[in-house]
Scaffold this active site. Sequence first.
Site, PDB file in Angstrom:
ATOM      1  N   GLY A 192      -7.769  -0.636 -13.328  1.00  0.00           N
ATOM      2  CA  GLY A 192      -6.801  -0.717 -12.243  1.00  0.00           C
ATOM      3  C   GLY A 192      -6.273   0.660 -11.876  1.00  0.00           C
ATOM      4  CB  SER A 193      -3.035   1.677 -10.463  1.00  0.00           C
ATOM      5  OG  SER A 193      -3.131   0.695  -9.456  1.00  0.00           O
TER       6      SER A 193
END
Lengths: 383, 620
Positions: B321-322
Amino acid sequence: MALSSLHLRDADLSLRDRFFRLSWGYILLICLVAITGFVVLYSAANGHWKPWAAKQFWRFVLGFGVMISVSMVGLRTWLKYAYVFYALSLFLLILVSVFGHIGMGAQRWISLGFIRIQPSELMKIALILALSRYFHGGSLQDAQSISYLFVPLIMVAMPAVLVLRQPDLGTTILLTAGAGVLFFLVGVQIWKFAALGGVGLLSIPIAWRFLHDYQKERVFTFLDPERDPLGKGYHIMQSKITLGSGGFFGKGFLQGTQSRLNFLPEKQTDFIFTVLAEEFGMVASVSLLVLYLALIFYGYMIAFRSNSYFGRLLALGLSTNLFLYVFINIAMVMGLLPVVGVPLPMISYGGTVMLTLMFSFGLVECVNIDREVQIGRRGAYDD
Amino acid sequence: MATYDGDKGKMLTRRAALTVGGELVMSAVLMGRMYYLQVLEADRYKTLAEENRISTRLLAPPRGLIFDRFGKPLAENRQNFRVQVISEQTEGNLNATLEALMKILPLSDGEIQRIRKEVRRSRNFTPVTIRENLTWEEMAAIQLNAPDLPGIIIDEGLSRFYPMKEKFAHLIGYVGAPSEAEIEKGPPLLKLPGFYVGKTGIELQYENKLRGKEGTQRVEVNAVGRVIREIERDEGTPGAVLPLSIDMRLQNIAYEKMKDYSGSAVMLDIYTGEVLLLMSTPSFNPNSFTYGLSVDEWKDLTTNPKNPLLNKVLGGLYSPGSTFKMVVALAALEAGVVRPDTKINCSGHVVIGNHRFHCWKGSGHGDLTLREALMHSCDIYFYEIARRTGIEKISAMARRFGFGAVTGIDLAGEKAGLMPTRRWKELVRGEQWLQGDTCNTGIGQGYVLATPLQLAVMAAALANDGYKVTPRLTVPENRNPNEHSGIALNLSKAHLQLMREGMFDVINNPKGTARVAKIDINGKLIAGKTGTTQVKRITIKEREDGLRSQDELPWEERNHALFVAFGPTENPRYALSVVIEHGGGGGTTAGPVARDIMAEALKLDPAFRPTYLHTKKTGK
C-alpha cells in the site's frame, strides 16, 4: 590273604575283604572330577552353593553309596542277572513311552514318588552288561559270523528306537556308540562297520524325515552357527566366546563375565565346561581332559588285570562309554559337533546321570575286586 | 586257561589298543581345538565377550538456554517429575500397586490399559512411565506413600519450558519429538526416548548450537540387558547458551497492544540489523506442545481464520500500500521524471488508459509537491509519477530495497514476496503489462506483495541514509553499534532526506495522515508512513452508493492497516513496521500501535546499552 587261588569264588571274599580290595586310586580320580564339578557349579551360581553345587554334592554322596554297594556285589552275580537287568530297563523304557511324564518336551522319566527314574540312563549300563554277557559266551569265530550278531543288534536296536522316539538324540547316540565300541572290541570285522556305515549314509535322507524340527535346526546351526547369532546359533556362538575369552590362564575364579552375566543359557548343564574354561583358561580345560583320560585309562588298566572276559569287556565298555560322554560334550561346546544334549560326566548338574555314572564306576570297581575270578562261558565257575 | 580265551583274548587286547589309540587321537583333536579357541583366537573372543558385557548408552545433554539481549530467560529446562512402575518390584501384583496409586493419582481406564500393555511388552526390570509432568504436590504425595506403592518410582528429567509463553511463540518456536525422517538421518542421540529437537523458530534455526553434545555411559549388562553396574560416565557438553537480540520489554508491550488483532510487528536496529522485536498475533502457548496438546486445542490452532501458527512477520504477504510510496518516489526522482518541487494536481480521480483511478480522498488534494503528497498520501500524485517512471525502474528500485527477495534473517519460514515486472506478468500470467498495473504498483497495490520484515528493512534503509541491513536475531560478539552493517544502495542523500521529511510530516504535521501517532519522548520525535490496502475491490456501484465505513464491514472484508516508522527523527536508530490484518485504516489502527512501541523503544533505547553477551564477556 591268599588271593592267588585259581578257583576263587564270590563267596570266598567277605564284604570286609571286598572293601579293602577297592581301588582307592580310581576312587581318588573320581573324587577329583567330582570336586571340580562342585567348584564350577559354585562359580556358575555366582559364588553360591545354592542352587546347584550343594545339591550336586549330596547326589555325589548318594552316588558314592551306590558305587560302593554295586562293587560289593560279586561279578558273577552281575553276569547272572545281566539279562534280567536289561529286561527290566527295557520294560521301564516301554513304560515311559506309555505313561511317562512330559519333561522338556520329551517323555523321559518315571516318577516313583520319592525318586524319578530315567530308564534311558539305566539302559546305558544294562546294555553294556547284557552285551558283555552275550559276547562272554561266544568264541571269536562266533563274533565274526553275521548270524551270531543278530541277537545283540536287536538288543541295541530296541532301546535305541525307544529312546530316539522320546526324543533324546544325545542318549541314543551314546547308547549306540557305546554298544558299537563293544562290537568293535569283541572283534567284529572292520568291513562290517564300514558296510553298516555305508548303509547309514545312504539312509540319512530317510532318517532326516524322522527328525524333529528342533533336531534339524540343531544340525543347521552346527553347520553355520553365525548365520543367526541371536537365534539358533546363539548357544554355539556364546559357548565359543565364553571358551575363547578365557584365554590361556582364564579370567580368574568367579570372574567369568560370560557366565556371571548369563550370556550362556543352561550353563549349569551341558555347557558347564565353558564356565571352567572361561575362569581358568586353557590350562584348566586341558587339565580336566587329562584328568578324564586318567580315569578312563585307569578303567582300562583294571580291565586288563581281570581274569574273566566278561570283566574285561565290562570295564572296557563302561570306560569307553565315559570317554564318549567326555568327547561328545567337549566337542559339542567347542563347535566340533552339533549340540545333541550330552552332559559332561560328574560336572554337569543332573541327578540321574550322576547316579548312573557312579553305578558304572561301582561295576568297574567290582571288576577290580573280582579280578582273579574266572568265569566259564556259561557263567559256571569252571569249564 | 580256557582255550576260547586265546584268540578271543588276543583280539580283545588288539582292539582295546586300537581304541586307546583312537581316543588319544580324538583327545589330541580336542586339545588342538582348545588351543585354537583359547590361544589363537582368544583376542577375538575376548573382544566379543567385552561387547556382550559392556553396553554404551547415550545421555541426553541439557538443551542450551535462550535469553533476550539483556539476559532475561526465554527458554529454560525445567525439572520434570514422572512416575514410573517397575513390574518386577510390584511384589507380583501390578494391579494392587496401580490401585493403590490411583488413590493418590487418578488414572483413566485408557491410561491403565496403556500401562498394562507396555508392561507386558517390556522386560520386567524396565520402568514403564505412568505419567509425566507431575505437580509438586502429586510427587510429594507419591513419595510419602512409597511404602504402600511397591515398584513405583519417581524419575526426574528435563523438559523445555517457555516462561514468556505466547509472547515469544513464533520467535522461539518449540521443541518436539523428532520425526521418522529426522531420526533416520540424524545422530543416534535422537533415538533416546523423550529426546526433543527444535521444530520451529529459533529452536529449529539454532538446533545444532542448542542441542549440545551427547554424553555416554558405559554399563555392564547381563544377557537380558539388565544393568549390573556403571563402569564410566561422560556427561557430554550442554547446549550453548543463546542470547538473542530481542528486548523482552519491547516484545511485552507489542503483545499487550496487539494480542487481540491478527497482525505483526518487527523492529530493527537500523545500523546493526539486530531485531529488537518480532511479534505475530494471535499467538499460542508453546508449552502446550511440550506438555501435550489436546485434540480441541490443535483443531482450534489449525482452523482459526487468524492463523495463530503462522509467523506473519516472515510468512505473511501483504500489498504494502502507501508504505511503498517512498520507493516509487525515489525511483521517480532518480529517473528525473519529477523534481522535489514538481507540482501535480489531484482532483480526486484520474483516467489512465480506459480506466478511472480514484484518490482515497474523493474531493481531491489540489496542487501538491512530493513532500506534501507523502504527507497526504495522495494516490493521484503517485499514479502520475509511477506512470512517468515506468514499472521497470520502480521494480528495480524496490529490488534494491530488498522487495521480492528474502532478507536472509536467521529464522526459517521466510517468504520472498513479489515485485512484478513486465516480463514476470508475461511469463507467469501470460498477459500484457498494462499502464494501469504500473499505476496500481505506484500506490503499493496490484501485484506487489511484501512481508512486514521487508517493510522494516525498507524503513531502516530510509532512516540510515541508504543501507540495506540483513536482519539478525543474535548479537555478534564483535558488535560495533555505530557502524553500518548493511549494503550501500547508492541513493542520493538529498532524495533520502526528502523522504524522511515527508515521513516527518505524516506524523508531526497537523495535516498528516498519522497525526494520532505523534509522540515526544524527551524531545525525540518519530517519522512514519501509513498504508491501507484493500482486501476487496471496490465496485462502481459501491462507490456511487457511498462508501461504507470500515467498521460496518465484516472483519474479513476490512482493509489491512500498515505502518512503517523510524525514530528518533534526529540521529535515527530504530525502524519499525506494523501490519494489522483487516484493521481498517493504517493511520487509525496500526499507527497507535507503532507509536506506543516506538515510545517504549525511545525511552529504553536498548541499542546503546551493553548486551548480556558483552557484559558477561567483560565481567561487569
